[in-house]
Structure formats: structure tokens, C-alpha cells
Scaffold this active site. Sequence first.
Site, mmCIF file in Angstrom:
data_model
loop_
_atom_site.group_PDB
_atom_site.id
_atom_site.type_symbol
_atom_site.label_atom_id
_atom_site.label_comp_id
_atom_site.label_asym_id
_atom_site.label_seq_id
_atom_site.Cartn_x
_atom_site.Cartn_y
_atom_site.Cartn_z
ATOM 1 N N GLY A 68 -122.651 17.882 13.421
ATOM 2 C CA GLY A 68 -121.721 18.916 13.846
ATOM 3 C C GLY A 68 -120.376 18.730 13.185
ATOM 4 N N CYS A 83 -125.924 12.009 12.153
ATOM 5 C CA CYS A 83 -124.529 12.305 11.805
ATOM 6 C C CYS A 83 -123.658 12.322 13.071
ATOM 7 C CB CYS A 83 -124.440 13.614 11.016
ATOM 8 S SG CYS A 83 -122.847 13.865 10.190
ATOM 9 N N TYR A 84 -123.123 13.486 13.470
ATOM 10 C CA TYR A 84 -122.305 13.520 14.688
ATOM 11 C C TYR A 84 -123.128 13.065 15.887
ATOM 12 C CZ TYR A 84 -119.420 15.081 18.551
ATOM 13 O OH TYR A 84 -118.668 15.109 19.702
ATOM 14 N N HIS A 133 -127.963 12.714 6.603
ATOM 15 C CA HIS A 133 -128.795 13.870 6.954
ATOM 16 C C HIS A 133 -130.172 13.746 6.296
ATOM 17 C CE1 HIS A 133 -125.779 16.420 8.963
ATOM 18 N NE2 HIS A 133 -124.923 15.843 8.157
ATOM 19 N N GLU A 179 -132.717 15.431 6.953
ATOM 20 C CA GLU A 179 -133.340 16.757 6.863
ATOM 21 C C GLU A 179 -133.005 17.497 5.580
ATOM 22 O OE1 GLU A 179 -129.337 17.529 8.905
ATOM 23 O OE2 GLU A 179 -130.818 15.925 8.741
ATOM 24 N N ASP A 192 -137.869 38.479 1.533
ATOM 25 C CA ASP A 192 -137.602 38.493 2.973
ATOM 26 C C ASP A 192 -138.014 39.817 3.602
ATOM 27 O OD1 ASP A 192 -136.460 36.066 2.376
ATOM 28 O OD2 ASP A 192 -134.419 36.841 2.354
ATOM 29 N N LYS A 213 -136.496 30.023 3.863
ATOM 30 C CA LYS A 213 -137.148 30.724 2.763
ATOM 31 C C LYS A 213 -138.534 30.189 2.457
ATOM 32 C CE LYS A 213 -135.164 33.346 0.430
ATOM 33 N NZ LYS A 213 -134.987 34.814 0.449
#
Length: 517
Positions: A57, A84-85, A171, A173, A229, A372
Amino acid sequence: MTAQHDLVLVVDYGAQYAQLIARRVREANVYSEIISSKAGVEEILARQPSAIILSGGPASVYDPGAPTVDPQLFEAGVPVLGICYGFQAMAQALGGTVAKTGQREYGRTSLSITQGGCLLQSLPNTLNVWMSHGDSVSRAPKGFTVLARTAGAPVAAFEDVSRRLAGLQWHPEVLHSQWGQQVLEHFLFNIASLTPDWTAEHMVTEAIDAVRMTVGDRRVLCALSGGVDSAVAAALVQRAIGAQLTCVFVDHGLLREGEAEQVKNDFVAATGVELVVADERERFLAALKGVTDPEEKRKIIGREFIRTFEAQARELAGERGIDFLVQGTLYPDVVESGGGEGTANIKSHHNVGGLPDDLQFTLIEPLRHMFKDEVRAVGEELGLPEAMVWRHPFPGPGLGIRIIGEVTQERLEILRQADAIARHEVAEAKMERDIWQFPVVLLADVRSVGVQGDGRTYGHPIVLRPVVSDDAMTADWARLPHDLLERISSRITNECPDVNRVVLDITSKPPATIEWE
């Protein structure tokens, strides 16, 4: 979501990456959902999660009103991973120390693993990871083993396997963190002992069921741009309700060369959907006259799209109109428009933050919680052609946000030609699948001195912005071969009027976004 699946709850502390964490968990075939950090421990545990991940965050744990973690969460017996946060808030709640080191780490950072433990087992001793922090954990809570460090984070990872608790300063991810997916899977399977039984087909099934439940027997319009999309959104809705769907393609004059013809022919041939084409080139150009602010451009384009769809709905169904509008909105659009819990508004997307307040439609956005690559997987599952599924992303506002300055017909023609050259050369080099997206940008309000034809020129620069990414939440610049870049530059400066300079944007995201506006 049925009871036999494990559930991982991602607690969102206003991260740009919260949904990305959830997606990475799903990549490991474990079901995941997002929940606000404002939810109390009772609300979180009432969802019966099999594991919890605390996201990053923008706040510092020292900020007034910064979100905190209730220590009771760690006493519930549910495995928890802090990122992280979330890692810092977890360390503080458990009695560790978070220090203001004054040394910030953003982007790619070298990490040293001092002890593998369960979380980092079998990984190389040194990794490049993606950081975004100012404060650092300087002392781990009692009972935790420190696993890694960086120059700015003396405690970059820790774990307490007996309590099934762990945390990371970086991170995992994010695509650019080496071994990031493996680290997440170590938590999911080695520490939390979850079962990988959630598959991608569930996304298609759930989306179709949700559309049918929402729409019933009523008619629906779909905003079709020709990009992956909107194409996948249209195909999903058509699979759900068939002939109740009518697709509307708005030719707003901001498209790339050959794009309108591709939409009119290729998509209809692939799906058999009913397609209405609205030629609104003059309308959009008039609305954008004199406008240079990028936020205003996006909002004008969003407004004019909606006004066009409203007019088409009245024409197709009389005064009663059509109640529903399908859009190919993705989660990165929502996050960057400030639609996530506590997220900063980076820029408004024409189909999210750019929508008018007096919108007359009920929106159907079957891809709103997808990234995506998930959309492409769904497109392949639905049988859409490979060329359509793997087409480079192109923003709804089109070339309107790739002209830095006022949008005029003359500037559109210059940019359209430069863009066509770049796309042609990339195709000739057979590198389309090596690039995620390739914005070509005209700096219309900038001029530079050049020499062409033995004479002095004062022309516009063109910016090439090829990027590689996995999800559009982060990106890095594409290392294209020098001879390819040379061909593109030479052709643009020779064939495009008023262009005498071509430059290459080599900035990652963050700190930049993929598009310039």
C-alpha cells in the site's frame, strides 16, 4: 465459489497490486478474492479463508490514520503472508520494529538470501526483486527467522513456520521479481498446505452465469472497439444471451490505420454477432478541439462514447431503449482510475473514471476483475481467432491520448502513418509476440531543429514506447534489436511529414505508465 475450494483472501491496503496478488494465487490454481483492509478480524474470519495475504500500500506505518493489522488476526490459526506494507504492518503488530531508514528502494533491487527456510527454499542466494518502499523492518518479531536482506532492508523476509506466518518486503507478485511465483507457491503449499484445484474454466462459467442472471430476457448493447478486451467481453455475453446482444462499433476517427475495416470484417466473421457501425469521426474531433489536458481528453472521449451508445440504443429499440451496456473494462483500468479500495487515481480511463455522471445504462463488465493474460485465456477458451486474442492492447481513446497536445486531423494523419510503419516493421521482424504493447507517440507541442534534404527543419519528435509486461500493472521497456529500431526511425523521418526526430522511451512502469497520457 463452492465450499470444496480453499479460499485465499487478499487484504487490500490500497495497493496498486492487490488484484495482481489475487491473480498470481489463481495462477497456482487456488481460488482468491479481495477484501478491504477496513474489514475487521471478525468479518475476515467469517469468510472462512484457508489463508490470508496482506497486500502492499502507499502509506507508511507512521502516517496518521495509516491502516493497521489487528494482532488477533495472527492468533486465529489461519496462515498469513505479509507483502511490502502488509509485511511492515505485520511486523509492527507482532512486536517487531519498523524503522525510517531514509533509504528508499524502488524498482529492481538486489536481494541476498541468508537462510532459505520454507518460504525461500531452493532459490539462488541472490535475486533481483521488485521493491517499492521507504520504511524498513529493522528487527523481526520474536519467534521469527530472518531469511533475506537488501541494502535498504536489513529484514527483507521472515517466517515463523510453527504459526504458519511469513512476510516479504518485496513484491513477489510482480513479473520482474525473479522466482516470485515460486515464493508465493511456497507459502500456499509448503506453509499454508492448500489444495490447487481452482481452474481457469471457472472464470468463463461464472461470467456467463452472472450475465444471464443479470440480463434475463432483455436486450444488451456491447461497446466493441476491436481490441481483445471488448472482443472477449462480446463473445462472453453472446455465449450467455445469444441474439439479445447487439454490438456497436464507434469509428471515432482516433483509430490506427486499417483498424475500422478489421473490426467490421474480422470480428463479425469470427463470431457472427450483429454489428452496427456508427461513424462519429466529426463529432469526436469537434469535441476535442482546443483540448490539451489529458484528463479532459479522456473524459470527453468517455462522454462522447456514451452519448453515441445512448443514441444507438434509442434507434435500435425505440423510446424504451436498451437497458444494458457491455464494456471490456479490465481491472488495471479500475485501479488506475482510483476504483480500488484506497488506491490513488493515476489517470481516468475513458470507460471508468471518464464516464458521465448521468449515465443511462446499467453496465455489464464481465472482465472487470481480470488481467490481460486471463482475458486472453478466456478468449482462447471461447474459440476466438489467435490474431484477435493476441493483438497488442490499444486504448479506447485511441490515438487521441498518443498526441501530446491538441488533437487535429493533420496530427492524427502524421501519427497514424508513423504507427503503421512501426507495426509493419515489427511484424516483418516477427516480433509481435515478443512485445506486450507498442505505443507510438507524437509530441505535437514540441519541435526540434533538424537537417533534411540539406536544409534546416523544425519538426516534431515521435516517441517509440515498446514495452514487455504480463499484466499491464508493471512493465519494462522492450529491448528491440538496434537494426529494427534503425529501420523504424529511418522510415518515419523519411515518410512522415513534419517529423525529424525519433526517440526511444526506456522507462519502466513504475515510475512511468505505459501510455504517455
